[in-house]
Design a protein around this motif. Structure first.
Motif, short mmCIF file in Angstrom:
data_model
loop_
_atom_site.label_atom_id
_atom_site.label_comp_id
_atom_site.label_asym_id
_atom_site.label_seq_id
_atom_site.Cartn_x
_atom_site.Cartn_y
_atom_site.Cartn_z
N UNK A 164 0.83 -1.19 0.00
CA UNK A 164 0.00 0.00 0.00
C UNK A 164 0.86 1.24 0.00
N UNK A 165 0.27 2.34 0.43
CA UNK A 165 0.97 3.61 0.37
C UNK A 165 2.06 3.70 1.41
N UNK A 166 1.89 3.09 2.57
CA UNK A 166 2.86 3.18 3.65
C UNK A 166 3.61 1.88 3.85
N UNK A 167 3.66 1.06 2.82
CA UNK A 167 4.30 -0.23 3.01
C UNK A 167 5.78 -0.10 3.28
N UNK A 168 6.44 0.90 2.67
CA UNK A 168 7.86 1.10 2.89
C UNK A 168 8.15 1.39 4.35
N UNK A 171 7.25 -2.09 6.60
CA UNK A 171 8.22 -3.18 6.50
C UNK A 171 9.65 -2.68 6.43
N UNK A 172 9.88 -1.47 6.87
CA UNK A 172 11.24 -0.93 6.84
C UNK A 172 12.09 -1.63 7.89
N UNK A 320 17.82 -3.98 3.85
CA UNK A 320 16.89 -2.98 4.35
C UNK A 320 16.12 -2.23 3.28
N UNK A 321 16.52 -2.33 2.03
CA UNK A 321 15.86 -1.55 0.98
C UNK A 321 14.46 -2.06 0.67
N UNK A 322 14.21 -3.35 0.88
CA UNK A 322 12.92 -3.92 0.54
C UNK A 322 12.75 -4.21 -0.94
N UNK A 357 11.29 -8.94 15.60
CA UNK A 357 10.36 -8.30 14.68
C UNK A 357 11.07 -7.82 13.42
N UNK A 358 12.30 -7.29 13.57
CA UNK A 358 13.05 -6.85 12.41
C UNK A 358 13.36 -8.03 11.48
N UNK A 359 13.72 -9.17 12.05
CA UNK A 359 13.99 -10.34 11.23
C UNK A 359 12.72 -10.86 10.58
N UNK A 360 11.61 -10.75 11.26
CA UNK A 360 10.33 -11.16 10.67
C UNK A 360 10.00 -10.29 9.46
N UNK A 361 10.19 -9.00 9.58
CA UNK A 361 9.95 -8.11 8.44
C UNK A 361 10.96 -8.37 7.32
N UNK A 362 12.18 -8.75 7.69
CA UNK A 362 13.18 -9.06 6.67
C UNK A 362 12.78 -10.29 5.86
#
Length: 673
Positions: A164-168, A171-172, A320-322, A357-362
C-alpha cells in the motif's frame, strides 16, 4: 644644546605638525647634517604623532573595523604607498635619517599587521558564516533528495500487487535493530551488556563487517565454503537474486544427504569437522542440539550459518531496501530462509522481541507475494510483544484490501488488542482514548462472531474459568470447535497456542468478559452478521495451503501440530528443508545411488546374499551381455547346489549329547556336597 639645534628642533616640530594635518611632507634636507645625539633627542621629545593616532584608531574603534573591513584594507594600503615613497626619498640621506625612518616603518608594519590580523579574523568569520549557510543549504538539498527517493520507493512499491501507500515504512528494516545488543542495552544498560566481554587482544583478526551476526573467537577459521550470490534480473526496481553452490560444495552436499539418511548425528559432526561452514549441516545439527536442550550450542550454529551467508552476499543485495528478492522455490535459497527463521525464534525466546520483529519483516520482504514461511501469522505477535501498535494497524489497513487479513484469526484479534492498548495510554486525550476503546470493542466483537472457536481454548490456556452462561451457550460451546473446518481449526490452534500470554492481563480479561456478554446478546437478538459469518466459515477454510503447514511445523506449537492432516504428519520432515515445495527449481541433481538388493527379499535370500554376493533371487535383468548372464546363471546354480549339499551334510552330522539320568547307578553321592 645650541641655538641652532633648538631652531632645528622647532622647525622639525612645525614639519611634523604639517605632516599630521596632511598639508606637506617632511623635507629630507631638514634632517641632514645633524648629529646622532641631536636626532635622538629630537625623536624623544616629539615622537611621530600620526602613527600613534592611526594605531589608536585601529585598536579602539573595533565595531568600525568589523563593519568596514574592506575599506580599512584599502586605506591601509593607500597610506603605505606615500610612506614607501618617502622612504625612497630619504634613502639617499645618511644613516641617521635611515635609522629614524626604519623605526617609524617598523611601527607602521606592526600596526598594519595587527589590523591585517583583525581583517583576517573578520574574513574568517564571514567565511564560517558562509560555510554554515552552504552546509544548511546542502542539508536541505539532501533532505529533498531523500524525500524524493522515499517517494520513488513508495511509488515502486505501490506498483506491486502486495503493498500500500505506507508499506515502505511498515516493512522498513533498520540495520541497528538487527543486532540484539541494541535492544538489550536499552533494557539493561551498556555496562551490563558489555561487562562480560573481554577486551580485544592486540593480535586480533580483522573480519568483514556484518549486520546480522559477527564472528566469534570460538568459531573455526572462516574460509569460503563455496557459496556465492548471483543477480538474476532487475525488473521494475526489484532485484532478484539467488545463491549458487560450487562444484566442491555440491559434493559436500551429497555427503550430507548420505549422513542424514544414516540417521546418525555423529556422521554430521564428522562432516562439520571437515567443512565447518556447511549450511545444511549447521541447520540439522542445531535441531539435534535443541532437542537435547543445548540451546547455547544450537543458537551458535545458526549464527555461524548466517555469517557464512552474509559473507557471500552480492554487492547489490540489501537487507533494508525492501527491493531484494529470493525465490523460495530454489533449494539454495531455502536454507537462508530457515536460518533467519530459527535465529528469529531464538531471539524471541531470549527476550528480544523488537529484534525478532526486524527479522520477521526481513523474511517477509524477501518474498512478500508468496510468503513461503507465512510471516503474516507471526508478525502480529512480535509487534504486540514489542508494543509497536501503530505499525501493526498500518499494515492491517494497507494489506486488508488485497490480502484479506481480517479473515485470519490472528489479525482479527490482534488488531482489536492493539486498539485496546492504545486506549490505555496515559498521554492520549480523553476523546481519542474513547475513540480507540470503541474501535477495540467493535473489532473484538466482529472477531468473536467470525471465530467463536477461539474463545474456549484461549480461556483454558489462560487458566480462566468461563461463566456458566458462556459455556452452556451453543455459540461458544463444544459445537463451535467441532463444527469448524480443518484449516480454520489449524489457524485457531496456532493463534491460541502462541498468543495466550498476551491475554492473561487483568485489564484485558475484564475487557474480554464484557465483550463476550455483548456478543451473546447480539447472537440472541439474531444479528444478521452472525449468520453471514457462519456461511463464510462453511465455504472457506476447507484446506490449508502448504506454506501454512510448513509454518506450523516450524513453530512447534503442540496445539497446532496436533491439528495437522495425516498426509503431512505421516511423511518424514527434515529440519534442513521441511515440506519442500512441490514445484521446486532444481539447479543440480543428486546422482543416483546403486541400491544393493530389493526391500522385498526374504530372509533366506538375504542369507544367501551375505554368503554369495553374486546371488540374485529376483531373477531380474542384469546389465551384462547375454553370454555373461548365462555363464553367471550356471555358476550361480552350481554354487547354490554346493551350498545345499553342505547344509545337508552339516545337519546330518549334528549329534546331541543326552543329559545324565537321575537313577544313574554310577553317580557319586558326594559329588554335589
Amino acid at each position: 644644546m645650541s641655538s641652532r639645534a633648538l631652531r632645528r628642533l622647532r622647525g622639525k616640530q612645525r614639519g611634523q605638525e604639517a605632516l599630521e594635518a596632511g598639508d606637506e611632507a617632511v623635507e629630507p634636507g631638514d634632517l641632514a647634517g645633524e648629529s646622532p645625539e641631536e636626532q635622538a633627542g629630537a625623536q624623544q621629545l616629539d615622537p611621530p604623532k600620526h602613527k600613534k593616532n592611526k594605531a589608536q584608531k585601529n585598536f579602539t574603534n573595533i565595531y568600525e573595523l568589523i563593519c568596514d573591513s574592506d575599506n580599512e584594507v584599502g586605506k591601509i594600503s593607500s597610506d603605505d604607498e606615500p610612506e614607501k615613497q618617502d622612504k625612497n626619498k630619504t634613502s639617499c640621506t645618511g644613516k641617521n635619517e635611515r635609522s629614524e625612518i626604519e623605526k617609524s616603518t617598523q611601527k607602521q608594519e606592526e600596526v598594519s599587521t595587527k589590523t591585517g590580523d583583525r581583517v583576517k579574523k573578520k574574513k574568517k568569520k564571514k567565511k564560517t558564516k558562509a560555510t554554515e549557510d552552504a552546509q544548511e543549504a546542502a542539508t536541505d538539498n539532501v533532505d529533498l533528495l531523500l524525500e524524493n527517493l522515499d517517494q520513488s520507493n513508495n511509488l515502486s512499491l505501490q506498483s506491486e500487487n502486495c503493498g500500500g501507500s505506507d508499506r515502505r515504512s511498515v516493512l522498513h528494516v533498520e540495520h541497528r535493530n538487527l543486532n540484539p545488543e541494541t535492544e538489550l542495552k536499552r533494557y539493561f544498560g551498556a555496562r551490563v551488556v558489555l561487562g562480560d566481554q573481554r577486551p580485544r587482544q592486540r593480535n586480533r583478526q580483522f573480519h568483514r563487517t556484518t549486520w546480522m551476526t559477527g564472528p566469534k573467537d570460538s568459531w573455526p577459521r572462516f574460509s569460503r565454503p563455496g557459496i556465492s550470490m548471483a543477480l538474476l534480473e532487475s525488473k521494475d526496481g526489484i532485484q532478484y537474486f539467488t545463491f549458487e553452490h560450487s562444484r566442491d560444495y555440491q559434493q559436500v552436499q551429497f555427503k550430507f544427504l548420505d549422513a542424514v539418511e544414516s540417521m546418525d548425528p555423529n556422521n554430521i559432526v564428522a562432516l562439520l569437522q571437515l567443512n565447518p561452514y556447511h549450511i545444511d549441516s549447521l541447520l540439522q545439527l542445531s535441531d539435534v542440539c535443541r532437542i537435547q536442550e543445548d540451546q547455547e550450542m544450537a543458537r551458535d550454529l545458526i549464527e555461524r550459518a548466517l555469517y557464512s551467508f552474509e559473507c557471500a552476499f552480492h554487492p547489490l543485495f540489501s537487507l533494508t531496501s525492501g527491493t531484494s528478492r529470493l525465490d523460495y522455490l530454489r533449494p539454495e535459497n531455502r536454507a537462508f530462509y530457515l536460518a533467519l527463521y530459527k535465529h528469529m525464534m531464538f531471539l524471541e525466546k531470549r527476550g528480544c522481541p523488537r529484534t525478532a520483529l526486524e527479522y520477521c519483516k526481513l523474511i517477509l520482504s524477501l518474498d512478500p507475494d508468496s510468503d513461503s514461511l507465512c510471516m503474516l501469522l507471526l508478525i502480529d505477535f512480535l509487534t504486540l510483544r514489542s508494543r509497536e501498535y501503530k505499525p501493526l494497524l498500518h499494515l492491517y489497513q494497507d494489506w486488508e484490501e488485497h490480502r484479506n487479513l481480517s479473515q485470519l484469526p490472528n489479525f482479527a484479534f490482534s488488531s482489536a488488542l492493539c486498539h485496546f492498548h492504545l486506549s490505555q495510554q496515559e498521554d492520549l486525550d480523553p476523546e481519542e482514548s474513547d475513540t480507540q476503546r470503541q474501535e477495540a470493542n467493535q473489532r473484538l466483537q466482529d472477531a468473536l462472531i467470525m471465530f467463536p472457536g477461539v474463545l474456549m481454548p484461549l480461556l483454558d490456556l489462560c487458566t480462566v474459568q468461563a461463566d456458566a452462561s458462556v459455556t452452556s451457550h451453543t455459540f461458544f460451546g463444544p459445537k463451535s470447535q467441532i463444527g469448524q473446518p480443518p484449516a480454520l481449526a489449524e489457524l485457531s490452534a496456532l493463534y491460541v497456542g502462541r498468543t495466550c500470554s498476551l491475554w492473561r492481563e487483568a485489564a484485558v480479561m475484564l475487557w474480554l468478559e464484557e465483550t463476550v456478554q455483548e456478543v451473546l446478546r447480539r447472537v440472541d437478538a439474531k444479528d444478521p452478521l452472525v449468520e453471514e459469518c457462519q456461511n463464510k466459515r462453511k465455504q472457506r477454510y476447507q484446506s490449508a495451503p502448504r506454506n501454512i503447514h510448513r509454518h506450523v511445523l516450524l513453530s512447534e506449537i503442540k496445539e497446532a501440530t496436533s491439528s495437522l492432516p495425516l498426509e503431512i504428519t505421516t511423511q518424514p520432515v527434515m529440519g534442513f528443508d521441511p515440506l519442500p515445495p512441490l514445484d521446486s527449481v532444481i539447479s543440480y541433481a543428486r546422482p543416483e545411488r546403486q541400491h544393493v538388493g530389493a526391500s522385498n527379499e526374504s530372509t533366506l535370500s538375504l542369507f544367501f546374499r551375505s554368503l554369495l554376493p553374486n546371488f540374485n533371487a529376483q531373477g531380474g535383468p542384469r546389465p551384462e551381455d547375454d553370454m555373461e548372464v548365462a555363464r553367471a546363471g550356471q555358476e550361480l546354480n552350481q554354487e547354490v547346489n554346493r551350498l545345499m549339499v553342505a547344509m545337508r551334510d552339516m545337519l546330518a552330522n549334528i549329534r546331541f549329547q543326552e543329559p545324565p539320568r537321575e537313577d544313574n547307578p554310577y553317580r557319586d553321592e558326594e559329588e554335589w556336597d
